[in-house]
Write a protein that holds these residues in place. Sequence first.
Motif, PDB file in Angstrom:
ATOM      1  N   ASN A 158      26.847 -48.697  21.228  1.00 31.61           N
ATOM      2  CA  ASN A 158      25.788 -49.696  21.114  1.00 31.61           C
ATOM      3  C   ASN A 158      25.306 -49.694  19.657  1.00 31.61           C
ATOM      4  O   ASN A 158      24.672 -48.745  19.196  1.00 31.61           O
ATOM      5  CB  ASN A 158      24.641 -49.343  22.069  1.00 31.61           C
ATOM      6  N   VAL A 159      25.625 -50.768  18.932  1.00 31.88           N
ATOM      7  CA  VAL A 159      25.313 -50.846  17.500  1.00 31.88           C
ATOM      8  C   VAL A 159      23.806 -50.809  17.255  1.00 31.88           C
ATOM      9  O   VAL A 159      23.329 -50.087  16.369  1.00 31.88           O
ATOM     10  CB  VAL A 159      25.949 -52.106  16.868  1.00 31.88           C
ATOM     11  N   SER A 160      23.045 -51.562  18.024  1.00 32.05           N
ATOM     12  CA  SER A 160      21.593 -51.607  17.807  1.00 32.05           C
ATOM     13  C   SER A 160      20.949 -50.241  18.028  1.00 32.05           C
ATOM     14  O   SER A 160      20.115 -49.806  17.226  1.00 32.05           O
ATOM     15  CB  SER A 160      20.956 -52.645  18.733  1.00 32.05           C
ATOM     16  N   GLU A 161      21.332 -49.562  19.105  1.00 34.72           N
ATOM     17  CA  GLU A 161      20.772 -48.244  19.401  1.00 34.72           C
ATOM     18  C   GLU A 161      21.185 -47.231  18.326  1.00 34.72           C
ATOM     19  O   GLU A 161      20.377 -46.412  17.885  1.00 34.72           O
ATOM     20  CB  GLU A 161      21.228 -47.762  20.778  1.00 34.72           C
ATOM     21  N   THR A 162      22.428 -47.285  17.891  1.00 32.05           N
ATOM     22  CA  THR A 162      22.906 -46.379  16.836  1.00 32.05           C
ATOM     23  C   THR A 162      22.130 -46.615  15.547  1.00 32.05           C
ATOM     24  O   THR A 162      21.682 -45.664  14.890  1.00 32.05           O
ATOM     25  CB  THR A 162      24.416 -46.575  16.595  1.00 32.05           C
ATOM     26  N   ALA A 163      21.963 -47.879  15.164  1.00 33.16           N
ATOM     27  CA  ALA A 163      21.226 -48.211  13.937  1.00 33.16           C
ATOM     28  C   ALA A 163      19.791 -47.700  14.026  1.00 33.16           C
ATOM     29  O   ALA A 163      19.263 -47.146  13.055  1.00 33.16           O
ATOM     30  CB  ALA A 163      21.251 -49.719  13.711  1.00 33.16           C
ATOM     31  N   ARG A 164      19.166 -47.857  15.181  1.00 32.53           N
ATOM     32  CA  ARG A 164      17.790 -47.381  15.360  1.00 32.53           C
ATOM     33  C   ARG A 164      17.723 -45.868  15.182  1.00 32.53           C
ATOM     34  O   ARG A 164      16.874 -45.356  14.459  1.00 32.53           O
ATOM     35  CB  ARG A 164      17.268 -47.772  16.747  1.00 32.53           C
TER      36      ARG A 164
END
Length: 183
Positions: A158-164
């Motif tokens: 999950n790109v968004s969760e990783t970025a967060r």
Amino acid sequence: MDDIEYDMPEDRTLLILDDDAPFRTRLGRAMTSRGFVVSAVGTVDEAEEIARQNPPAFAVLDLRLTDGDGLEVVKALHASRPDCRVVMLTGYGNIATAVAAVKAGAVDYLSKPADADDVIKALLASPEDKPQPPENPMSADRVRWEHIQRVFELCDHNVSETARRLNMHRRTLQRILAKRAPR
């Protein structure tokens, strides 16, 4: 290369799973010439069938295959034969997949192309043996990339969760993920 002596166990059955037919054939021949009784297959289904019918003492499994994942086969092998020693091979080496392979029950993890003698060393190594330090350790850029890959894998891609979690802009992360691993 064939002049290296190994302390071979009595049961020398070996499963090789790789969807790259030329590599599978070369490794199979090399391992046969070194005393193993080899079954070489190209699909997860074939490997799982061998795991159920006649589980080998050793296995060399590719991590990413066209029809699945070598980690599935590790689980099938250990369900039928808990003492099976498994070495994972992959062309996509990163710390996260190495950790997943070891957690699934693999004894070692090697990046392709792996030489037959390296595979045998990994298969026959005792748990007390410590590996030699790497000749070419990872660069700082590679360590950073590996860390990002591990967090990305832990976040189920999950790109968004990783970025967060990495406190990084999502687009920046996407650019990093789209690039090849640094040396």
